[in-house]
Write a protein that holds these residues in place. Structure first.
Motif, PDB file in Angstrom:
ATOM      1  N   PRO A 177      25.609  11.619 -51.144  1.00  0.00           N
ATOM      2  CA  PRO A 177      24.373  12.000 -50.437  1.00  0.00           C
ATOM      3  C   PRO A 177      23.233  11.004 -50.643  1.00  0.00           C
ATOM      4  O   PRO A 177      22.352  10.894 -49.805  1.00  0.00           O
ATOM      5  N   VAL A 188      31.045  11.581 -43.374  1.00  0.00           N
ATOM      6  CA  VAL A 188      31.824  11.638 -44.616  1.00  0.00           C
ATOM      7  C   VAL A 188      31.041  10.975 -45.761  1.00  0.00           C
ATOM      8  O   VAL A 188      31.007  11.496 -46.881  1.00  0.00           O
ATOM      9  N   LEU A 238      28.487  13.263 -47.091  1.00  0.00           N
ATOM     10  CA  LEU A 238      29.100  14.344 -47.878  1.00  0.00           C
ATOM     11  C   LEU A 238      29.498  13.852 -49.269  1.00  0.00           C
ATOM     12  O   LEU A 238      29.257  14.523 -50.270  1.00  0.00           O
TER      13      LEU A 238
END
Lengths: 288, 232
Positions: free
Chosen positions: A280, A274, A277
């Motif tokens: 980054p 997570v 995502l």
């Protein structure tokens, strides 16, 4: 209260996870390469701790850290000079990944040959069971010592990099390895010392983790995974990011285990997923 | 007295030859301009001098010593310092730390933090900032200051005026007079023929890796230089 205790324990183990990653972060930050054999060096340090502990059982494993750190610094220095400096300047990052991957496979098999596949651990004596009560919480002395040592190493590394001539040279070399040559700096020698430092830090993490939990010759992959997650979550090349990333992983792992005792490190890996995502570049991802 | 002497220099990038049989001389205390269009080989020549590009043939002598095969790490200790094209400062370091990097292997001489801040006063105010937060002109000043901190006998400046406002270029060129009077010789690599010739004692014009014209800046006319510059 049990949740507070879980979170505190997560912070304690997380500090150690940060230490697993900081050596890798140092290499990524300065040389822009990923050392895939980092996990194997962590396990090798643990095995060395087991061997030395067998030779001199009267000496506490934490004291054994001193010779192990020195050996690993020398190992990193020589290995960088003999192997990695030949490929670190190549524009193709796969060259370094393939070389370190090959080294990892060889090291794993040599350790398997030398120590077998049985799980090992380092015993810390009475210190392993000692605890103190802080604000009504029972906290292990050994994990506290480990967090203290990890934090001290992070602070020392930060001071070396920001307050010393060597630190300036390291940061300048990370910025531009060609231009530092015009200032009389040999980037290869800087890389040798940086790899020595990275493996010295990895060896501390390896011995401390061996005191906390079992390990085998195959544990390098698992250690590398944590180190890699710590580095990416914190932001490639960021040391304080590595510390914070490690603490986050540690807390989420232990809180996850409270909810789901069979989960193992699943929730820590999910946090990594997570985190990548959503951010980054990591939490302190200035260098990406 | 000759400070730098280059004879028959050939340089290659792979199979591509960038310099052909290049001869050049810099005397102690003089400013030499090396002019030429883009791709003429000016920057390659400077990189050969400081050991960043290997030479295939020819000799480079500095203060009488053959430095042709000397690695870049040792060049600054000999008294050669490069202000590279595009500044190439260290963004992780502050302005003052960039200057400190230049002083790592300093030779005895006039240049210190104070004397650099004297010719570029703005740098004293900005000394704790990252070079990325400075204007292009100020970054050039840091790059020149960094090169001066080693107390070079010969300062090599690559495209120092590229992309700068005329007023800033003027300020930087004014500093060369002070640098020269402190004892350093200067090689100015420029595309701006007029400005470089005005600042130099002698001029070399490069075209496609070859010296097409050289002589005293006072004796060469602007038309002569332009013809050599464009190969007309």
């Amino acid at each position: 209260m049990i949740w507070v205790e879980t979170i505190v324990n997560g912070v304690l183990v997380g500090g150690l996870y940060g230490l697993l990653g900081v050596g890798l972060a140092l290499i990524v930050g300065v040389m822009r390469v990923v050392n895939v054999s980092h996990g194997e060096f962590i396990v090798l340090a643990a095995f060395m701790g087991v061997s030395l502990s067998g030779l001199v059982p009267s000496i506490h494993p934490l004291v054994l850290l001193v010779p192990i750190v020195l050996v690993f610094f020398a190992l990193g220095y020589v290995m960088q000079a003999a192997l990695f400096n030949k490929i670190v300047a190549r524009p193709d990052p796969f060259a370094a990944i393939l070389l370190t991957f090959g080294l990892a496979v060889v090291m794993r098999n040599v350790m398997l040959e030398g120590y077998g596949a049985d799980p090992r651990t380092l015993t810390a004596g009475t210190l392993a069971h000692a605890s103190v009560r802080i604000f009504g919480l029972s906290i292990g002395v050994l994990p506290l010592l480990m967090l203290g040592l990890s934090t001290a190493l992070f602070v020392a590394l930060q001071l070396v990099l920001t307050r010393t001539t060597f630190g300036r040279i390291v940061r300048a070399t990370a910025d531009n390895r060609e231009v530092v040559r015009l200032m009389g700096v040999n980037p290869g020698r800087v890389y040798n010392v940086v790899m020595g430092l990275a493996l010295a830090l990895a060896s501390v993490a390896g011995v401390l983790l061996a005191i906390r939990s079992n390990f085998t010759a195959y544990s390098g992959v698992e250690r590398l995974l944590i180190a890699f997650e710590v580095v990416v979550l914190g932001g490639l090349g960021s040391f304080w990011g590595a510390m914070l990333g490690g603490i986050l992983l540690g807390v989420v792992q232990l809180v996850g285990l409270k909810f789901d005792p069979n989960a193992g490190p699943l929730y820590a890996h999910l946090l990594f997923f997570v985190g990548v995502l959503l951010r980054p570049n990591g939490l302190f991802g200035a260098r990406t | 007295m000759t400070l730098l002497e280059v004879r028959g220099l050939d340089a290659f990038y792979g199979d591509f030859q960038a310099l052909f049989d290049l001869d050049l001389e810099v005397r102690a205390g003089e400013t030499v301009a090396l002019v030429g269009a883009n791709g003429a080989g000016k920057s390659t020549f400077l990189k050969c001098l400081v050991g960043l590009v290997e030479t295939k043939r020819g000799v480079i002598r500095f203060s009488g010593d053959d430095i042709t095969a000397t690695p870049a790490e040792r060049i600054s200790q000999l008294g050669l310092s490069l202000v590279p094209e595009g500044r190439l400062l260290f963004p992780s370091l502050t302005v003052e730390e960039n200057l400190m990097m230049g002083a790592l292997h300093r030779r005895p001489g006039a240049w210190t933090f104070d004397s650099v801040y004297e010719i570029f006063p703005i740098l004293r105010e900005r000394r704790r900032q990252s070079p990325n937060s400075l204007s292009g002109g100020q970054q050039h000043m840091v790059a020149i200051g960094r090169a001066l901190m080693s107390n070079p006998k010969l300062l090599l400046c690559d495209e120092i005026s590229l992309g700068l406002a005329p007023m800033v270029i003027e300020q930087i060129y004014q500093s060369f007079a002070r640098i020269g009077s402190a004892g350093a010789s200067i090689v100015l690599v420029e595309q701006d023929v007029k400005r470089a010739a005005a600042a130099a004692d002698r001029v070399y014009c490069l075209l496609k890796g070859r010296v097409t014209l050289h002589g005293s800046a006072r004796d060469l006319s602007f038309d002569e230089l332009c013809r050599a510059y464009f190969g007309a």
